[in-house]
Design an enzyme around this catalytic site. Sequence first.
Site, PDB file in Angstrom:
ATOM      1  N   ASP A  13      -7.024   9.778  13.477  1.00  0.00           N
ATOM      2  CA  ASP A  13      -7.551   9.287  12.199  1.00  0.00           C
ATOM      3  C   ASP A  13      -8.260   7.945  12.390  1.00  0.00           C
ATOM      4  OD1 ASP A  13      -8.079   9.563   9.508  1.00  0.00           O
ATOM      5  OD2 ASP A  13      -6.222   8.608   8.863  1.00  0.00           O
ATOM      6  N   VAL A  52       4.326   0.889   1.969  1.00  0.00           N
ATOM      7  CA  VAL A  52       4.454  -0.283   2.828  1.00  0.00           C
ATOM      8  C   VAL A  52       4.673  -1.517   1.961  1.00  0.00           C
ATOM      9  CG1 VAL A  52       3.360  -1.708   4.590  1.00  0.00           C
ATOM     10  CG2 VAL A  52       2.985   0.758   4.578  1.00  0.00           C
ATOM     11  N   GLY A  71       0.816  -1.200   0.000  1.00  0.00           N
ATOM     12  CA  GLY A  71       0.000   0.000   0.000  1.00  0.00           C
ATOM     13  C   GLY A  71       0.849   1.249   0.000  1.00  0.00           C
ATOM     14  N   ARG A  72       0.182   2.367  -0.206  1.00  0.00           N
ATOM     15  CA  ARG A  72       0.869   3.654  -0.239  1.00  0.00           C
ATOM     16  C   ARG A  72       0.019   4.651   0.522  1.00  0.00           C
ATOM     17  NH1 ARG A  72       1.943   5.876  -6.040  1.00  0.00           N
ATOM     18  NH2 ARG A  72       3.634   4.358  -5.943  1.00  0.00           N
TER      19      ARG A  72
END
Length: 590
Positions: free
Chosen positions: A133, A23, A16-17
């Site tokens: 978050d 990652v 993922g980004r």
Amino acid sequence: MEGKPFGHYRLGERLGRGGMGEVYRAYDTKTNREVALKVLPPGNAQDAAFQERFRREAHAVAGLNEPHVVPIHGYGEIDGQLYLDMRLIEGKTLGEMLADDGRPLTPEFCAKVVAQIGAALDAAHAEGLIHRDVKPANIIITDNDFAYLIDFGLARGATDAGMTTAGNTLGTLAYMAPERFDNTVTDPRSDIYALTAVLYECLTGVRPYQGDSLEQQIAAHLRQPPPRPSQVNPRLAPFDDVVATGMAKQPERRYQSGAALSDAVSRAGEAVGRSGTGRHSAPRNGRLGRGRWVLAGAAVLVGALVAGVFLAGRSEDRRAEPPAPTVAPAAPDGRVASLAAAVPEPIKSRGTLIVGVNVPYAPDEFKNDEGELVGFDIDLLNAVARTLGLRTEWREMAFEAITGAVGDGSLDVGASSITDTRARERSVDFVTYLDAGTLWARRAGGTADPGAACGLRIGVAEGALQATTELPAKSAECVAAGLDPIDKVVYPDQSEVTAALLNGDIDALSADSTVTGFAVKLSAGKLEPAGSMTDVAPYGWPVAKDSALAESLRQGLEHLIATGEYTAIATKWGVEQGVLDRPVVNGATR
């Protein structure tokens, strides 16, 4: 980097980004184990702000010892790139589970998730950390219903200074507490609000507030009452009070800990019973499959925790929230029929409001990297026009030409941070929409002061009130006292004024408070305010003398004030300190 060696790691697939890094699934040759490795992108490796955020995330999470927080094995720097080594966890995010078929989860399952994530938050809060978050995408569920809270990229220590990008609100709007939009104190109860919003979505399958625009979503968090799960499913009525308390507008009226929220959810779940209100979408017996692996990253939102605000043992306050204001109904496109009907006939027939603007004057009106007109004035007048059933046609022109073009009918209205003055009211009428004043800025560590400016080079934008009124008056006072006059340096637009100050071509700049504050924020510490705000006066939209359009615009703005969208737009651009309670026609104070 996928498939390449990275120090003692062998990188596998990119998982993922995020806003702060990428990652990878990786193999640690030192410990002989698979890990999730987060690496700061090469383009940002030399950026001090990004490095600070990255290190803060590592320190924050590594210091926690709670089973529902993803463990960090280590962090450091390899070949000029920062990295974060985390446990690799197989599972699905709660967001993926909710999206599987668009239906809600069972109250029992939702209660289990809230209890686990609430425990993770309580542990973080006890260490002075705020996650900032909390959302379904940051909650990983394993195949045995064990929940992990991930992505502490927004976490910050209680004493850390804010890291701000002016005009940019980061995080996920659907779960953000009202106080996070106004640049005031953010404390652990903001996380409780977000977790309650997650609970609502878990129970109902929809987000708490549905809005088509950034401003509408912010306005809902600021002004609309908390949503009631029973409106989606009457069987969820026992959860109405839970959501109302957990998503209370005032932090002191919320549950004061994750444990308190969890207890309330448990009681509500018992009241609902196991009657099939929702469904449990986490398949068993290996059917969960290989979902996402743990991701990390994001950016930082402004706000800081003030010591002593958070009282973990405080009992929740169940007093009713203030009632939402009564406003005229709007059509799906935002048009308010009663307001649209009163628009002057020529403009109504045309369907377009012709607006004059001068750019750049950030954050009020300027162009973004794509060449689009953006800013507080742009957003606000577009929103007002929408309530009147009109489109806007923006015409760029010299600042000093706008009021004349309004007066001769070439424009319907001007929107360019124009101060409403009695002199200007002789030729046009004004609809006030924001209070602003004059504020000076100087280079950090400089000595330029508006109270001792004789002989200094002061930059101003052409046509601005500071150029036509403030500096000439100050300079005359200098001459009368036998001192050198102020050297007024006029530039075509504000961006050139700011650049001149940064380059050392002038000693200070003088501009409207909104503009100066924006310039200081974006200067990365190179500029600082000089003195305090003076000569506070309203900005106004000029319209033709005695035109009925003035009252239409005023009523349209009143509607946005009542719905909360006005405050939301101001907050988006960082000018909320100047919002008005009530707009008027011709409100000049000088």
